[in-house]
Design an enzyme around this catalytic site. Structure first.
Site: not given
Ligand code: HOZ
Length: 427
Positions: A142, A237, A265
């Site tokens: 992802y 990534d 983040k």
């Molecule tokens: N897709 C995010 C984790 N791989 C989740 C993001 C979220 O809900 O903060």
């Protein structure tokens, strides 16, 4: 609106599904989310007054734990001077220098606001640099929710069981080729057939959005060789692995250097920050130096930079934190393995340092196809049990479990006791 359930119900009237990001709706585990009010160190509290030991850590960035005093102080001090200027601030240069000093392959770096934006922009730079259009990504990896990367994507896309996303035109994904993770031969096939057209190979060096899946020995090295042979840009990534596995992320951990790295983040200590960086000659294709356009008023935001600079500064000053964190993670996940093996249940624990996943699957999990063999109903029972016993785990089989430096021995042994009870009694 007093408790989690009321707040969530009210939210559903105004926010799609009541949440601003799908996985956190707890839908895939047939439950509803506790509404989080506050976090401190490794603990979260919800609106009902319940506390949880946090193994999501905001999906990774809270490597020092929540509410670290130095990060807090840095944010408050920065906020006193103004929240946003849309103009160059000294702290942006300090941040870029710090990242370049920690991440081995990064010579130049551009700040953005999220991991999604980072990968989208890195791919544009790779395409501008190579003057080619196609990219290769891996099934189950992802890289955020930009159109061209929502192909066989992991994380929430995998959780919802919808491999292709509505609203993404075929014309946009036409240049995205896919290969199974850990299957170098399929990447080689793509390269042999259309290597002259491939701008980039983008990969999570440890896949952590189909659950945690480790790169098999030789996989990352093989990608490096193929990219060199065909003139493609290798993009790691490192939104999840960066500043978590080692000060210089997975590239330092595995000693394989990408051309570009994307970060998320964690470089904002949880604030909305991302970045992409790498070789000078590629990064100098980015405007205003080169013809690849990418911009943003909030990029390099001074308050977000202050948070990130404080966190990364602490991590750089204390390289020993990484051996502590990795040992703590290794020991914790090994204990889980022991519990599972004693219980005789069909589960696998994939883990590396402070990252791990319990797969409710029989065989080894090495790629998207094997990850998909997991029994998501059994996972759902486990996750509901954990949350109801004060252990906050990701509400999806296809996400990771994160430890932080703030998790104490007592919290980890308490968590193991809950897991032990769950596996011996059934969830
Ligand atoms: N897709 C995010 C984790 N791989 C989740 C993001 C979220 O809900 O903060």
């Amino acid at each position: 609106m007093k408790n989690s359930q009321d707040i969530f119900n009210e939210g559903k009237k105004y926010i799609p599904g009541g949440v601003n990001s799908p996985v956190r709706a707890f839908q895939s585990i047939g439950s509803t989310p506790p509404v989080i009010k506050r976090g401190d160190k490794a603990v979260l509290w919800d609106e009902d007054g319940n506390s949880y030991i946090d193994f999501v850590c905001s999906w990774g960035p809270m490597v020092l734990g929540h509410n670290h005093p130095k990060v807090y102080e840095s944010v408050v001090n920065a906020a006193k001077n103004g929240l946003s200027f849309g103009a160059l601030a000294k702290i942006e240069v300090e941040m870029a220098k710090l990242i370049a000093s920690m991440v081995p392959s990064v010579e130049m770096v551009r700040m953005v606001n999220s991991g999604t934006e980072a990968v989208m922009s890195a791919i544009r730079a790779a395409r501008g640099y190579t003057r080619r259009d196609k990219i290769i990504k891996f099934d189950g990896c992802y890289h955020g929710h930009s159109d061209g990367l929502l192909v066989a994507a992991g994380s929430g896309v995998m959780t919802s069981g919808v491999p292709d996303c509505a609203g993404v035109p075929k014309s946009v994904t036409g240049d995205t080729l896919t290969a199974p993770y850990n299957h170098l031969e399929e990447v080689e096939d793509h390269m042999k057939r259309q290597g002259e057209e491939i701008a980039a190979v983008v990969v999570e060096p440890v896949a952590a959005n189909m659950g945690v899946v480790l790169p098999q020995p030789g996989f990352l090295e093989g990608l490096r060789k193929l990219c060199d042979a065909y003139g493609a840009v290798l993009i790691f990534d490192e939104v999840i692995t960066g500043f978590r596995l080692a000060p210089g992320g997975a590239q330092e951990y595995f000693h394989v250097m990408p051309d570009l790295t994307t970060m998320g983040k964690i470089i904002g200590a949880g604030m909305p920050v991302g970045a992409y960086g790498g070789k000078r000659e590629i990064m100098e294709t980015v405007a205003p130096v080169g013809p690849v356009y990418q911009a943003g008023t909030l990029s390099g935001n001074p308050v977000a930079m202050a948070a990130g600079l404080a966190q990364l500064g602490i991590l750089k000053e204390h390289p020993e934190y990484y051996s502590q964190l990795n040992e703590k993670g290794d020991e914790f996940f090994r204990e889980i393995e022991k519990i599972i093996s004693k219980s005789g249940k069909n589960c696998r624990v994939n883990h590396i340092g402070s990252l791990g996943s319990i797969f409710f699957a029989q065989g080894e999990v090495l790629d998207y196809v094997s990850a998909k063999t997991a029994d998501t109903e059994a996972f759902a029972r486990y996750a509901r049990y954990m949350v109801s016993h004060g252990i906050y785990v990701a509400p999806s089989q296809f996400e990771a479990m994160f430890l932080s430096l703030a998790h104490t021995k007592e919290q980890l042994s308490g968590t193991l006791a809950v897991i032990q009870e769950g596996f011996s009694r059934g969830f």
